[in-house]
Design an enzyme around this catalytic site. Structure first.
Site, PDB file in Angstrom:
ATOM      1  CD  GLU A  81      -5.891   2.259  12.891  1.00  0.00           C
ATOM      2  OE1 GLU A  81      -4.939   3.030  12.744  1.00  0.00           O
ATOM      3  OE2 GLU A  81      -5.761   1.019  12.862  1.00  0.00           O
ATOM      4  NE  ARG A 100       0.536  10.788  10.282  1.00  0.00           N
ATOM      5  CZ  ARG A 100       0.266   9.555  10.714  1.00  0.00           C
ATOM      6  NH1 ARG A 100       0.504   9.232  11.982  1.00  0.00           N
ATOM      7  NH2 ARG A 100      -0.222   8.643   9.896  1.00  0.00           N
ATOM      8  N   GLY A 145      -8.594   5.289   2.476  1.00  0.00           N
ATOM      9  CA  GLY A 145      -8.173   4.423   3.574  1.00  0.00           C
ATOM     10  C   GLY A 145      -7.572   3.115   3.092  1.00  0.00           C
ATOM     11  CG  ASN A 197      -2.005  -3.480  12.627  1.00  0.00           C
ATOM     12  OD1 ASN A 197      -1.371  -4.423  12.162  1.00  0.00           O
ATOM     13  ND2 ASN A 197      -2.863  -2.745  11.917  1.00  0.00           N
ATOM     14  CE  LYS A 244      31.599  16.308 -19.857  1.00  0.00           C
ATOM     15  NZ  LYS A 244      31.363  17.242 -20.938  1.00  0.00           N
ATOM     16  CG  LEU A 300      -1.845  -1.216   1.344  1.00  0.00           C
ATOM     17  CD1 LEU A 300      -2.742  -1.071   2.572  1.00  0.00           C
ATOM     18  CD2 LEU A 300      -2.671  -1.419   0.083  1.00  0.00           C
ATOM     19  CB  ALA A 301       2.900   2.787  -2.061  1.00  0.00           C
ATOM     20  CE1 TYR A 322      36.358  19.455 -17.051  1.00  0.00           C
ATOM     21  CE2 TYR A 322      36.912  20.571 -19.104  1.00  0.00           C
ATOM     22  CZ  TYR A 322      36.038  19.808 -18.346  1.00  0.00           C
ATOM     23  OH  TYR A 322      34.840  19.396 -18.886  1.00  0.00           O
TER      24      TYR A 322
HETATM   25  C1  UD1 Z   1      -1.631   1.991   9.767  1.00  0.00           C
HETATM   26  C2  UD1 Z   1      -2.666   1.093  10.443  1.00  0.00           C
HETATM   27  C3  UD1 Z   1      -2.316   0.960  11.930  1.00  0.00           C
HETATM   28  C4  UD1 Z   1      -0.905   0.430  12.073  1.00  0.00           C
HETATM   29  C5  UD1 Z   1       0.104   1.311  11.300  1.00  0.00           C
HETATM   30  C6  UD1 Z   1       1.466   0.628  11.283  1.00  0.00           C
HETATM   31  C7  UD1 Z   1      -4.770   1.541   9.247  1.00  0.00           C
HETATM   32  C8  UD1 Z   1      -6.085   2.230   9.270  1.00  0.00           C
HETATM   33  N1  UD1 Z   1      -3.990   1.698  10.308  1.00  0.00           N
HETATM   34  O1  UD1 Z   1      -1.749   3.289  10.354  1.00  0.00           O
HETATM   35  O2  UD1 Z   1      -3.239   0.049  12.550  1.00  0.00           O
HETATM   36  O3  UD1 Z   1      -0.563   0.391  13.446  1.00  0.00           O
HETATM   37  O4  UD1 Z   1      -0.327   1.452   9.933  1.00  0.00           O
HETATM   38  O5  UD1 Z   1       2.416   1.451  10.673  1.00  0.00           O
HETATM   39  O6  UD1 Z   1      -4.473   0.849   8.294  1.00  0.00           O
HETATM   40  N2  UD1 Z   1      -2.421   3.996   2.204  1.00  0.00           N
HETATM   41  C9  UD1 Z   1      -2.995   3.788   0.959  1.00  0.00           C
HETATM   42  N3  UD1 Z   1      -4.235   4.300   0.711  1.00  0.00           N
HETATM   43  C10 UD1 Z   1      -4.947   4.992   1.644  1.00  0.00           C
HETATM   44  C11 UD1 Z   1      -4.356   5.180   2.924  1.00  0.00           C
HETATM   45  C12 UD1 Z   1      -3.092   4.673   3.160  1.00  0.00           C
HETATM   46  O7  UD1 Z   1      -2.396   3.159   0.081  1.00  0.00           O
HETATM   47  O8  UD1 Z   1      -6.070   5.417   1.326  1.00  0.00           O
HETATM   48  C13 UD1 Z   1      -1.065   3.459   2.466  1.00  0.00           C
HETATM   49  C14 UD1 Z   1      -0.077   4.536   2.854  1.00  0.00           C
HETATM   50  O9  UD1 Z   1       0.606   5.037   1.708  1.00  0.00           O
HETATM   51  C15 UD1 Z   1       0.876   3.804   3.792  1.00  0.00           C
HETATM   52  C16 UD1 Z   1       0.026   2.676   4.363  1.00  0.00           C
HETATM   53  O10 UD1 Z   1      -1.133   2.576   3.554  1.00  0.00           O
HETATM   54  O11 UD1 Z   1       1.978   3.259   3.104  1.00  0.00           O
HETATM   55  C17 UD1 Z   1      -0.398   2.950   5.815  1.00  0.00           C
HETATM   56  O12 UD1 Z   1      -1.091   4.197   5.825  1.00  0.00           O
HETATM   57  P1  UD1 Z   1      -0.837   5.280   6.963  1.00  0.00           P
HETATM   58  O13 UD1 Z   1      -1.700   6.448   6.686  1.00  0.00           O
HETATM   59  O14 UD1 Z   1       0.597   5.468   7.176  1.00  0.00           O
HETATM   60  O15 UD1 Z   1      -1.493   4.491   8.207  1.00  0.00           O
HETATM   61  P2  UD1 Z   1      -1.053   4.607   9.726  1.00  0.00           P
HETATM   62  O16 UD1 Z   1      -1.754   5.765  10.338  1.00  0.00           O
HETATM   63  O17 UD1 Z   1       0.406   4.536   9.851  1.00  0.00           O
HETATM   64 MG    MG Z   2       1.974   4.690   8.566  1.00  0.00          MG
END
Ligand code: UD1
Ligand code: MG
Length: 465
Positions: free
Chosen positions: A159, A20, A85, A174, A356, A13-14, A371
């Site tokens: 959360e 932040r 999410g 988690n 170079k 998931l990226a 040079y």
């Molecule tokens: C998330 C977990 C939390 C865990 C923590 C560990 C959720 C709701 N919470 O929180 O339980 O303890 O990771 O590090 O999952 N992302 C998407 N699409 C979105 C939102 C996020 O691809 O719509 C990806 C972000 O790019 C990231 C990852 O999911 O790589 C986690 O998202 P982030 O917002 O960092 O979640 P945390 O608040 O860290």
């Molecule tokens: Mg995170």
């Protein structure tokens, strides 16, 4: 399991913005040890032999997609146009993961995870016949993470922002890494809702829903919290870089590399080092760099995307970028070698020299204050101090070819394009605008005139004006 269905796929998931980080750069492209965060899980998965990997991109997704296609062309890229999410992201990938028996889901912002930890975790999932497993760990300061709430055999994730004061006291958190049986996940993925403080679809909610459907779920507790540090802000980015820096150095020192000051030595994750190497304080090696056996690298040296062959001595204060240095060469101090420069074996380049996009052939020397750009210097040729290849005419770069066994006098200017034959010599202070044939001397300077008695005729004002 359907016939022909593959066991595992991995979804990273990226897509998140990384609010932040307070940056326009998508979070997973922020760098530690000069590589984007996303590089780390992808390279671990690659080295562990995982074949079916997808990355979910979204925020500034074009940039993340471009980087992924360039660096990991075997990886599939999926899109989450609106970031609603982690649960929503997992749902959008369903068309892809439904063809596998299990899907491993990991966050792209957790670069310290090791492949062997994921492997062990997957083995537990299989061994226990779970429908859903996730990795948890204990943290003394769990703020920000989802808390693992255990109630007898049942387990759910709350959360941080949604947790009660009591739940926040829980230190088991988690990691954001899961293995789901795809059938069990398909059964619940449409039932996630966004009725929570962040108005997001949470993937962690799938854990409780699967359990409700009587699927076996399990929090697998990992021993080393350092592997799960999630990067959400610049402080955590720097913390992860420090862990990764030490991990890489420990590996190389374990293989015999001698580092006199590990704290000031930076070695990127893609660098490879041979045996019996010595590294002095304040050295940085980055990118796709390899250093051969029995080399020594002096202080204040930065090498990037370059090949240093065996038995090279880098005296110090040297910068090498996208270049190659052949065996037994001696380089430095105060040298800049860049842009596909090729130094063959037994070359000496030293003391305030820039090279170079040039080839310096076997045994040639460029020892002082020169040079050399867009040039080819033949074998055993000696370039005198202060020599410059004047390669740029204001419009384009021009080439200088100097043959082998030449002796170039100090302060020679080569006005390129120009060709100097083998065994040729230039007189010191010459401005060479024409080719010099093999074996000839090129002299191109004003003839000296001596004026007799000059100093006695000149008025000398002692002590200034
Ligand atoms: C998330 C977990 C939390 C865990 C923590 C560990 C959720 C709701 N919470 O929180 O339980 O303890 O990771 O590090 O999952 N992302 C998407 N699409 C979105 C939102 C996020 O691809 O719509 C990806 C972000 O790019 C990231 C990852 O999911 O790589 C986690 O998202 P982030 O917002 O960092 O979640 P945390 O608040 O860290
Ligand atoms: Mg995170």
């Amino acid at each position: 399991m359907q016939d022909g269905q593959k066991e595992f796929c991995v979804l990273i998931l990226a897509a998140g913005k990384g609010t932040r980080m307070r940056s326009k750069t998508p979070k997973v492209l922020h760098k530690i040890m000069e590589e984007p965060l996303l590089y780390y899980p992808l390279s671990e998965l690659r080295s562990a032999g995982f074949n079916d990997i997808s990355v979910m991109v979204g925020f500034s997704g074009e940039r993340v997609e471009e980087w992924t296609r360039e660096q990991f062309p075997e990886v599939n890229v999926l899109w989450q146009r609106e970031q609603l999410g982690t649960g929503h992201a997992a749902k959008l990938a369903q068309e892809w993961w439904k063809d596998f028996k299990n899907v491993v889901i990991i966050p792209g912002d957790t670069p310290l995870i090791k492949a062997e930890t994921l492997r062990k975790f997957i083995d537990v999932h299989i061994g226990k016949n779970n429908k859903c497993s996730f990795l948890s760990f204990d943290l003394s300061d769990p703020a920000g993470y989802g808390r693992v709430i255990r109630d007898g055999l049942s387990v759910r994730i709350v959360e941080h922002k949604d947790a009660t004061a009591d739940e926040r006291k829980c230190r088991e958190v988690n990691s954001g890494m899961y293995v789901f049986d795809t059938t069990a996940l398909s059964d619940v993925i449409d039932h996630l809702n966004c009725m929570n403080s962040q108005k997001e679809y949470y993937l962690p909610d799938a854990v409780a829903l699967i359990e409700k459907n009587s699927g076996r779920t399990d929090a697998v507790k990992a021993s080393d919290p350092a592997e799960f540090l999630g990067i959400n802000d610049p402080n955590q980015l720097a913390d992860a870089a420090a862990v990764m820096k030490k991990r890489i150095l420990d590996k190389w020192m374990g293989m015999g590399v001698r580092c006199s000051d590990p704290l000031s030595t930076w070695i990127g994750p893609r660098v490879s080092l041979g045996e019996d190497i010595e590294i002095q304080p304040n050295v940085q090696l980055w990118g796709d760099t390899s250093v051969g056996r029995q080399c020594s690298i002096g202080s204040y040296t930065v090498i990037q995307d370059s090949v240093i062959e065996d038995n090279v001595e880098i005296i110090g204060s040297v910068r090498v970028k996208k270049s190659r240095i052949g065996q037994n060469s001696v380089i430095g101090p105060f040298v800049y070698i860049r842009d596909e420069a090729e130094l063959h074996n037994d070359v000496h380049v030293g003391r305030f020299v820039e090279i170079k996009k040039s080839t310096i052939r076997r045994g040639a020397k460029v020892p002082h204050l020169s040079y050399v750009g867009d040039a080819d210097i033949g074998e055993r040729t000696n370039i005198g101090a202060g020599t410059i290849t004047c390669n740029y005419d204001g419009e384009k770069k021009n080439f200088t070819k100097i043959g082998s066994n030449c002796f170039v006098g100090s302060d020679t200017m080569f006005i390129a394009p120009v060709t100097i034959g083998d065994n040729a010599v230039t007189a010191a202070g010459s401005v060479i605008t024409q080719d010099i044939p093999e074996g000839a001397l090129g002299v191109a300077r004003a003839k000296q005139k001596n004026i007799e008695g000059w100093s006695s005729r000149r008025k000398i004002h002692k002590g200034g004006n």
